[in-house]
Design an enzyme around this catalytic site. Sequence first.
Site, PDB file in Angstrom:
ATOM      1  N   LYS A   1      32.039 -11.352  29.069  1.00 36.55           N
ATOM      2  CA  LYS A   1      32.753 -10.389  28.230  1.00 36.55           C
ATOM      3  C   LYS A   1      34.104 -10.959  27.815  1.00 36.55           C
ATOM      4  CE  LYS A   1      34.663  -5.756  28.266  1.00 36.55           C
ATOM      5  NZ  LYS A   1      34.839  -4.495  28.976  1.00 36.55           N
TER       6      LYS A   1
ATOM      7  N   GLU B   1      34.368 -18.636  37.278  1.00 33.98           N
ATOM      8  CA  GLU B   1      33.039 -19.150  37.622  1.00 33.98           C
ATOM      9  C   GLU B   1      32.273 -19.547  36.364  1.00 33.98           C
ATOM     10  OE1 GLU B   1      34.402 -16.393  38.739  1.00 33.98           O
ATOM     11  OE2 GLU B   1      33.901 -16.008  40.834  1.00 33.98           O
TER      12      GLU B   1
ATOM     13  N   GLY C   1      31.574  -4.364  31.761  1.00 34.59           N
ATOM     14  CA  GLY C   1      30.717  -5.484  32.165  1.00 34.59           C
ATOM     15  C   GLY C   1      29.449  -5.018  32.862  1.00 34.59           C
ATOM     16  N   ARG C   2      29.580  -4.077  33.795  1.00 37.96           N
ATOM     17  CA  ARG C   2      28.400  -3.646  34.564  1.00 37.96           C
ATOM     18  C   ARG C   2      27.518  -2.668  33.790  1.00 37.96           C
ATOM     19  NH1 ARG C   2      33.199  -2.408  36.666  1.00 37.96           N
ATOM     20  NH2 ARG C   2      33.853  -0.238  36.857  1.00 37.96           N
TER      21      ARG C   2
ATOM     22  N   GLU D   1      31.373  -1.232  42.331  1.00 41.71           N
ATOM     23  CA  GLU D   1      32.507  -1.631  41.484  1.00 41.71           C
ATOM     24  C   GLU D   1      32.999  -0.415  40.689  1.00 41.71           C
ATOM     25  OE1 GLU D   1      32.422  -4.708  38.120  1.00 41.71           O
ATOM     26  OE2 GLU D   1      33.190  -5.923  39.757  1.00 41.71           O
TER      27      GLU D   1
ATOM     28  N   HIS E   1       9.846  -4.615  57.877  1.00 43.71           N
ATOM     29  CA  HIS E   1       9.727  -5.597  58.957  1.00 43.71           C
ATOM     30  C   HIS E   1      11.057  -6.260  59.240  1.00 43.71           C
ATOM     31  CE1 HIS E   1       5.362  -5.141  59.039  1.00 43.71           C
ATOM     32  NE2 HIS E   1       5.518  -4.889  57.742  1.00 43.71           N
TER      33      HIS E   1
ATOM     34  N   LYS F   1      41.211 -13.082  42.941  1.00 48.16           N
ATOM     35  CA  LYS F   1      41.204 -14.087  41.855  1.00 48.16           C
ATOM     36  C   LYS F   1      42.559 -14.791  41.811  1.00 48.16           C
ATOM     37  CE  LYS F   1      38.224 -11.605  38.548  1.00 48.16           C
ATOM     38  NZ  LYS F   1      38.171 -10.977  37.240  1.00 48.16           N
TER      39      LYS F   1
HETATM   40  O1  F6P Z   1      34.052  -8.939  39.011  1.00 47.39           O
HETATM   41  C1  F6P Z   1      34.898  -8.522  38.007  1.00 47.39           C
HETATM   42  C2  F6P Z   1      34.276  -8.619  36.658  1.00 47.39           C
HETATM   43  O2  F6P Z   1      35.260  -8.344  35.717  1.00 47.39           O
HETATM   44  C3  F6P Z   1      33.064  -7.699  36.465  1.00 47.39           C
HETATM   45  O3  F6P Z   1      33.416  -6.393  36.201  1.00 47.39           O
HETATM   46  C4  F6P Z   1      32.371  -8.391  35.354  1.00 47.39           C
HETATM   47  O4  F6P Z   1      31.071  -7.919  35.181  1.00 47.39           O
HETATM   48  C5  F6P Z   1      32.463  -9.826  35.820  1.00 47.39           C
HETATM   49  O5  F6P Z   1      33.750  -9.923  36.400  1.00 47.39           O
HETATM   50  C6  F6P Z   1      32.281 -10.860  34.765  1.00 47.39           C
HETATM   51  O6  F6P Z   1      33.228 -10.750  33.759  1.00 47.39           O
HETATM   52  P1  F6P Z   1      33.026 -11.476  32.374  1.00 47.39           P
HETATM   53  O7  F6P Z   1      31.800 -10.947  31.749  1.00 47.39           O
HETATM   54  O8  F6P Z   1      34.258 -11.177  31.578  1.00 47.39           O
HETATM   55  O9  F6P Z   1      32.897 -12.955  32.649  1.00 47.39           O
END
Ligand code: F6P
Length: 519
Positions: A205, A211, A262-263, A348, A379, A488
Site C-alpha cells: 500500500k 520487508e 491494508g488488512r 491488528e 491431534h 519498526k
Molecule cells: O503491519 C503494519 C502494516 O501497515 C499492515 O497494516 C499492512 O498490511 C502491512 O504493514 C503492509 O503494509 P504495506 O502494504 O504498506 O507494505
Amino acid sequence: MAASDFPRCDETGAWKALRQHFDGAGRGFDVRRALRSDAARVQACSVQAPHVFADLSKNLVDPHADRLLLQLAQECGVLAQRDAMFAGETINNTESRQVMHFLLRAPKQGRAGAKLSAELAQVHETLDRMLAFAEEVRADSRITDVVNIGIGGSDLGPQMATIALEAFVTPGKRFHFVSNIDAHELAAVLKQVKPEGTLFLIASKTFSTLETMTNARSAREWFTRQGGTDVARHFAALTTNVKAAAEFGIARTFGFWDWVGGRYSMWSAIGLPIAIAVGAGRFRELLAGAHEMDRHFREAPPERNLPLRLALLDVWYRDFHGFNSRSVAPYHSSLRRLPAYLQQLEMESNGKRVDRQGRPLPFATSPVVWGEPGTNGQHAYFQMLHQGTDVVPVEFVAVKTPAHDLAEHHPQLLANVLAQAAALMQGKEDSGGHKHFPGNRPSTMLLLERLDPQSLGALIALYEHRVFCAGALWGINSFDQWGVELGKVLAKDIAPRLQSGDTQGLDASTAALIERLRG
Ligand code: F6P
C-alpha cells in the site's frame, strides 16, 4: 453524528444490566440443559446469511443475555456507525480517513450513492484494467511463476484466498508468496523460478515497508544478474504510492486508495494474484459474494444480522466470561491460511487499549485468535480445549460439499467436526479425574454449501463486518495500527549497530545480545 458521539459499551444501561445478569444467573448457564429444555433454541440461534449458515446454539448465551446484548448494540449505535461507514464518513479518526473497502465490491450501478460515485468509477476503472492484465498473464504460457512480494495485508489476503480457491486455479502457473525479511523465504522461491518465466508483483500500500522493499530490490537484482532484461514486463506494482513504484522502475502499476486499509485490501489491486490464479470471472464472483454479505450487514435486522451477532458474542465472552482467546478451526484444508489471515484482521484492528478519544479502556478488547485446520488440530491442541483449565470458544468452519471425489473422506471429516463441537459441549462424567471432560464449552458452527469464490467472498466480508461491530461496541478505532510503529523505529536504530557494535543508549539486555550476535 460522529463515531465518537456514540456511547462506549461500558457507558450504557445494557452493559450494567449484562453485568448484573452475568453475576447472577448468566455465569452458571448450562448450554446442555438449555438445549434439552428449550425446543426452539436451535432455530432461534440459527442465522442464514448469504452463503454462510451459522449455528450459534452451542454458545453460553441464554435468551435474557441475548436480549441485553442486542440492547447493547442499540445503545452503542452500532448500526448507525455502520451507516456512517457506508456513507463514506471519516470514521478512521486517528488517520483522518474514510473506510470504504465495501466500495471495492460494489456493482457499477449499485447504491453507493452520489457522494461516492467518483470513487466507485475509479474502482471499476482499475478493476477492469487489472482483470484485463490478469487475463493477459493467464494467456501467456511463457509466464510459469507469479511471485507476490508483500507483507501483512499485502500478503495474507491474497495468499489465503489463492490457497482457498486452489480447486479453481488454472493449471500451468505456480503462485509464490514472499513476505518475510528473512531471505530464506525469497531464496527458496528464487531457486525454483527462471527470470524469463516469472512475473513479480510488488504489493505494498505504502511502497515503503522495509520487508517488501528489501525483497523487491533483491528480486530485481537477481532478475538482472540472471540475464533478465525486461523489468517492465516482469514486474508490476500494486500500491497507492504510484510515484514510489515509478521511482523503483516499475512501469505497470495498479493503484488503490488511502481509504482501503491494508488488512481490508484483498478486493483491490492487491487481489491481482487471486485474479491471475482463478481468472477475471471468478474474481468478480468473489467480489459479488462479499457484496452480498455487505447487503446482509446493511439490511438484516439486528437479531438476524450475522456479523453483529458474532461480534456480540465476542464482547460477551471477552468482557463477561473473561475468555481471552478464540480458536478458529476450518475443516477444509484449503482454508489452512484462514487463521493467519484472521489474526491480522482481528488483532491488528481491535488489539487496542484506548478508545477513539484516546482514553484508556477499563475492559478487554481483541481476543487472541488462533487455530489450525481440522482434523489436524484434534491431534495437537484439542486436548487443551477439552480438558485444559482455560475455556476457549471454538469457531468451526465446515463445508458441505467437497471439491474432490475421494468418497470415503468427506463424511469422516464432517463427522469429526460435529463430534468435536458435541464433545466440547457434552463433556463426560468420570470419577477418576483424568478421563473427566467438564463440557459446557462453547462453539459456533459456520457452514458453507461449498468453498467457491462467492462463498469465500461472503465469509471474509462476514469477518470484516464482525470486526467492525466489535470495534464499534468497544468504542475503538478498528482502522489504525499505531502499535506496529515502535518496533519498526527500533529496528531501524538497531540495524546499523549490528554492524558498528555501538550499543550506547541501549538497555543492557539488548546491548548484550548485540555483542553476542557480533561475537
Ligand atoms: O503491519 C503494519 C502494516 O501497515 C499492515 O497494516 C499492512 O498490511 C502491512 O504493514 C503492509 O503494509 P504495506 O502494504 O504498506 O507494505
